[in-house]
Enzyme design. Structure first.
Site, PDB file in Angstrom:
ATOM      1  N   GLY A  87       0.785  -1.221   0.000  1.00 37.80           N
ATOM      2  CA  GLY A  87       0.000   0.000   0.000  1.00 37.80           C
ATOM      3  C   GLY A  87       0.817   1.272   0.000  1.00 37.80           C
TER       4      GLY A  87
ATOM      5  N   GLU B 229      15.649  -0.732  -3.748  1.00 42.14           N
ATOM      6  CA  GLU B 229      15.801  -1.174  -5.130  1.00 42.14           C
ATOM      7  C   GLU B 229      15.940   0.045  -6.027  1.00 42.14           C
ATOM      8  OE1 GLU B 229      12.198  -3.505  -5.634  1.00 42.14           O
ATOM      9  OE2 GLU B 229      11.121  -1.800  -6.434  1.00 42.14           O
TER      10      GLU B 229
ATOM     11  N   PHE C  81      15.221   2.847  -8.520  1.00 37.39           N
ATOM     12  CA  PHE C  81      13.956   3.527  -8.807  1.00 37.39           C
ATOM     13  C   PHE C  81      13.827   3.727 -10.319  1.00 37.39           C
ATOM     14  CE2 PHE C  81      11.612   7.774  -8.913  1.00 37.39           C
ATOM     15  CZ  PHE C  81      10.372   7.175  -8.847  1.00 37.39           C
TER      16      PHE C  81
ATOM     17  N   ASN D 180       1.536  -9.298  -2.928  1.00 37.64           N
ATOM     18  CA  ASN D 180       0.677  -8.979  -1.795  1.00 37.64           C
ATOM     19  C   ASN D 180      -0.162 -10.202  -1.488  1.00 37.64           C
ATOM     20  OD1 ASN D 180       1.483  -6.211  -1.538  1.00 37.64           O
ATOM     21  ND2 ASN D 180       0.342  -5.825  -3.410  1.00 37.64           N
TER      22      ASN D 180
ATOM     23  N   ARG E 186      -2.798 -10.922   0.172  1.00 38.81           N
ATOM     24  CA  ARG E 186      -4.027 -10.470   0.834  1.00 38.81           C
ATOM     25  C   ARG E 186      -4.978  -9.939  -0.233  1.00 38.81           C
ATOM     26  NH1 ARG E 186      -3.068  -5.041  -0.092  1.00 38.81           N
ATOM     27  NH2 ARG E 186      -0.891  -4.440   0.127  1.00 38.81           N
TER      28      ARG E 186
ATOM     29  N   ARG F 142      -9.752   6.475  -5.610  1.00 41.05           N
ATOM     30  CA  ARG F 142      -9.733   6.453  -4.152  1.00 41.05           C
ATOM     31  C   ARG F 142     -10.095   7.844  -3.626  1.00 41.05           C
ATOM     32  NH1 ARG F 142      -4.774   2.695  -2.039  1.00 41.05           N
ATOM     33  NH2 ARG F 142      -4.829   1.174  -3.738  1.00 41.05           N
TER      34      ARG F 142
END
Lengths: 457, 80
Positions: free
Chosen positions: A164, A200, A202, A290, A292, A338
């Site tokens: 997230g 890592e 970018f 992820n 979930r 969102r």
């Protein structure tokens, strides 16, 4: 069905989503609440509620013992963790199972192998899926500074336990790297109970593509992909399904590889493999999995007709996948915005407070997943996500038109929200043509600051 | 010498130190320069550094570590 009562161990819109799915399946629900959350919508909708601690998540929603005690107290036989909080905590899964309860999600060993982002990179690399160049595992500030010389700058700092977009920072210099790591670690600790970090390279002009998968522990399928390139501070703000930038052949290859990996690890539940995609070369790099349900799962549901939350519950109850790969087909296009409690006219300042009014777009092919109701007081302690506006159209152009209509109706009175940002984005020609990448929105915001005078919330 | 009460700029959870195992940002009698970090406020999972807007000497915190604060609520005292 082997599950009769679910303890919902989350809050906000995802708790409401889980309660509604359970209710449609004839399963009772008990909602956990912190001291600050007794009046939230999920607490009102669930069959019962139980307090698990003070306002701060670290003392309530993240407290494993308190959640297990709550499940026992209400007589629940299963726990749904939602997203965030304990959803990717393997120790929590162990505790749930040790208590004789069912965890609605992957097995603890899968979470350990895939849920730890640093370990997941190693697993994917071992499985032959390319990854973005980065640290081998968790790193501290001193190691990261050494790595910067090898990997080059800018570097992305990410929470090992995260998801997230939490705890993510981009460092352009070694000094920034050293300064940002403690703050990123603090955010990761507060959000996930684990301050571990990895770094890592970018990749600035990449598109964020992710594949939704479902597994029952034996078989696994993909439920196609989403594009989530519109991000601000590594947080997704707008998501679509399918990813319109992919050719049929790349889509088929990408989705098939995700399903293969899911099957290879005998994945159980709903999961997502995230990739960065370079449109020019057609290359994709695995970044994380992820383990979930995700915030943006509804766009996948809109284009496939599959209820991912119900599917998770059925799988946890021991049922096999209800769908085979050949019956999962894409239909039309879906977009999710969102709606956050943040003021886009004031550098996205968080805006907790009272929702005085709520006007929702009640139209065909429009869905609004939310924990809001008129009079609800949004507390300052948690995530700023208030709701998700999801629309569907036969084509992307029609979905965009539907989105403009829905956004014109949506009104949250009393607090500032990000709805005005989405109204602007829905009209933007680059968004219309999907000429975007993961750094696009921040640059767009710099070039075109939202003007308060012209836009009402 | 003036005793100034500095209010919270935003609502959220106040932290006196960078992390639970670290000492507080400031203790009684510490010199405070403009821009020094005196606390953190976590609002909606975002951490904001609370920086001193003027120089002086730190007197005391007016809220406990990890207490919820509202905008305008006195956070700490500064002798200027």
């Amino acid at each position: 069905m082997g599950i009769s009562k679910i303890l919902v161990a989350n809050r906000g819109e995802i708790a409401v989503r889980i309660i509604r799915a359970a209710r449609e399946m004839g399963i009772a629900t008990a909602q956990v609440v912190s001291k600050a959350d007794h009046e939230m919508l999920a607490a009102r909708l669930a069959d019962e509620k139980i307090e698990v601690g003070p306002a701060q998540a670290s003392k309530s929603y993240l407290k494993i013992d308190a959640i297990i005690d709550a499940a026992r107290a209400v007589g629940a036989d299963a726990i749904h963790p939602g997203y965030g909080f304990l959803s990717e905590n393997a120790d929590f899964v162990d505790a749930v199972e040790a208590a004789g309860l069912t965890f609605i999600g992957p097995r603890a060993d899968t979470i350990r192998a895939m849920g730890d982002k640093a370990a997941a990179r190693a697993s994917a690399a071992a499985a032959g899926i390319r990854t973005v160049p980065g640290s081998e595992g968790r790193v501290d500030a001193a190691d990261a500074a050494d790595l910067a010389a090898k990997l080059g700058l800018p570097l992305m700092i990410k929470a090992a336990a995260g998801g997230g977009g939490r705890g993510i920072r981009v460092a352009n210099t070694v000094e920034e790297l050293k300064r940002m790591m403690p703050l990123a670690s603090a955010e990761a600790l507060a959000a996930f109970g684990d301050g571990g970090l990895y770094v890592e390279r970018f990749i600035e002009r990449a598109r964020h593509i992710e594949v939704q998968i479902l597994g029952d522990g034996k078989d696994a399928v993909h439920v196609f992909e989403r594009e989530c390139s519109l991000q601000r501070r590594r947080q997704k703000v707008w998501e679509e399904a399918p990813a319109a930038c992919l050719s049929q052949s790349v889509r088929a290859e990408l989705c098939a590889s995700a399903a293969r990996l899911a099957k290879h690890v005998n994945y159980r539940g709903a999961g997502t493999l995230e990739f960065l995609y370079d449109e020019l070369t057609g290359e994709y790099f695995f970044i994380e999995m992820n383990t979930r349900i995700q915030v943006e799962h509804p766009v996948t549901e809109m284009v496939t007709g599959i209820d991912l939350v119900k599917e998770m519950i059925r799988i946890a109850a021991g049922e096999p996948l209800s769908v085979q790969q050949d019956v999962i087909v894409l239909s039309g296009h879906a977009i999710e915005c969102r709606i956050n409690a943040e003021d886009p006219h004031a550098d996205f300042r968080p805006t907790p407070g009272k929702v005085e009014e709520l006007r929702l777009p009640e139209m065909s092919h429009v869905r609004f997943d939310t924990g809001l109701y008129p009079g609800y007081i949004v507390p300052p302690y948690y995530d700023s996500l208030l709701g998700k506006l999801i629309v569907w159209g036969e084509t992307r152009a029609k979905a965009l038109e539907k989105l403009r209509q829905a956004l014109a109706v949506l009104e949250v009175g009393g607090i500032a929200t990000t709805a005005p940002l989405h109204r602007r984005l829905a009209l933007d020609p680059d968004v219309g043509a999907l000429r975007v990448h993961t750094g696009w929105l921040e640059r767009w915001l710099e070039d075109r600051p939202l003007e308060p005078a012209k836009l009402a919330s | 010498m003036t005793l100034t009460t500095v209010p919270a700029p935003i609502p959220g959870v106040f932290y006196r130190s960078e992390s639970p195992d670290k000492p507080p940002f400031k203790s009684e009698g510490d010199a405070v320069s403009k821009g020094d970090v005196v606390g953190l406020i976590e609002v909606m999972k975002t951490f904001t550094q609370i920086e001193a807007e003027e120089s002086g000497h730190f007197v005391r915190y007016l809220v406990d570590d990890e207490d919820a604060v509202m905008p305008g609520q006195p956070l700490y005292e500064l002798e200027t």
